[in-house]
Design a protein around this motif. Structure first.
Motif: not given
Length: 317
Positions: A21-24, A35-41, A75-77
């Motif tokens: 997910x985009x959350x840590x 806003x802002x639009x996010x995306x999964x790493x 998890x880090x970025x």
């Protein structure tokens, strides 16, 4: 045993979900906004043409990735924001309170061409920078329209357009949102309806009539003050003239009294000259008679007979 295995599997699934997910992994669940639009790493992340990824590492700003691909540690970025860096054409809505100088509602159709040039600043904006710029442009249009009358809307549309474009280019707010304003177009600037325009014109005519009545009252008060000043001047002049006439009358009366005294003295000299044959006695009597006559007031001269004092002087002599 089966229960423990199910718990471990659920824990692995939750850990994988947090990492993707985009959350840590150490973040608390929170609500997301538009806003802002996010995306999964996804470890290997692809940035399409016309977009930019704002990357944070351990909750701190790390980098802005342009078109291409980049490798991030889940998890880090985290991709904190996905920003569209292409040029956008946004519609500028006219505020409902957009009124001309004479109080008529005005509809303004305008568009603006903007582009996000600083993705990091745009990521920290509280709302979509393009929409915030549209609201700012609408307020600037309202400000410029408020200085125009209804009849000037059609002729000064280009002037309003140039003024709003200049203010948007020099304002510090779009730059703080990471935006660059490339163009502003004011397509239409019209009054809303004839009925509202007629009401506004009637209100304006009433205000003008009240102003004209106020000016007329001021002029009437000024004319009354001028008349009062002229009357006071005329009264003062008339009083001065009356005093002058009194002084002249007193002077004429004094002159007349002097003539009467002179005639009385002449009569006294004749009487004395006839009564005594001595010239020295006549001269002395005339001198004393003259001094006494000049010392008496005018009224006593007019009432007294000149023969009485002369006869007394003759007897004394």
């Amino acid at each position: 045993m089966l229960r423990q295995t199910a718990r471990l599997a659920a824990r692995r699934r939750a850990t994988t979900t947090r990492a993707m997910s985009t959350e840590y992994a150490f973040d608390e669940p929170k609500t997301t906004s538009n806003w802002p639009r996010t995306k999964a790493n996804t470890l290997i992340n692809v940035v399409p043409q016309g977009e930019a990824h704002v990357v944070e590492r351990a909750r701190q700003p790390y980098d802005v990735k342009g078109p291409g691909y980049w490798v991030g540690v889940p998890g880090l970025d985290a991709i904190a924001a996905v920003v569209d860096t292409r040029e956008q054409t946004i519609v500028v809505p006219a505020p409902p309170e957009c009124l001309s100088r004479d109080g008529v509602g005005v509809d303004a159709a305008a568009t603006a061409n903007v582009c996000i040039v600083d993705a990091e600043k745009a990521r920290h904006a509280s709302d979509d920078p393009a929409q915030k710029l549209a609201e700012l442009a609408g307020l600037l249009v309202q400000k410029e329209v408020a200085a125009l009358s209804t009849d000037e809307l059609a002729t000064k549309r280009s002037a309003v357009e140039a003024a709003v474009k200049h203010q948007l280019s020099n304002d510090s707010a779009p730059a703080s949102w990471g935006l660059e304003v490339r163009n502003f177009t004011l397509a239409a600037l019209t009054a809303r309806n004839d009925e509202e325009r007629a009401q506004a014109q009637a209100a304006l005519a009433e205000k003008q009539a009240q102003a004209a009545a106020s000016v007329q009252r001021v002029e009437m008060a000024r004319e009354a003050a001028r008349r009062d000043a002229a009357y006071a001047h005329e009264a003062a002049t008339r009083e001065t003239r009356i005093l002058a006439d009194r002084v002249v009358a007193l002077a004429e009366a004094e002159a007349k009294a002097t003539k009467v005294r002179a005639a009385a003295m002449a009569d006294a000299i004749l009487v004395v000259a006839q009564a005594c044959g001595s010239a020295e006695v006549a001269a002395d009597v005339v001198a004393r008679t003259s001094a006494a006559a000049l010392a008496r007031p005018v009224s006593s001269i007019d009432k007294a007979s000149p023969a009485v004092p002369v006869a007394e002087e003759v007897e004394k002599a």
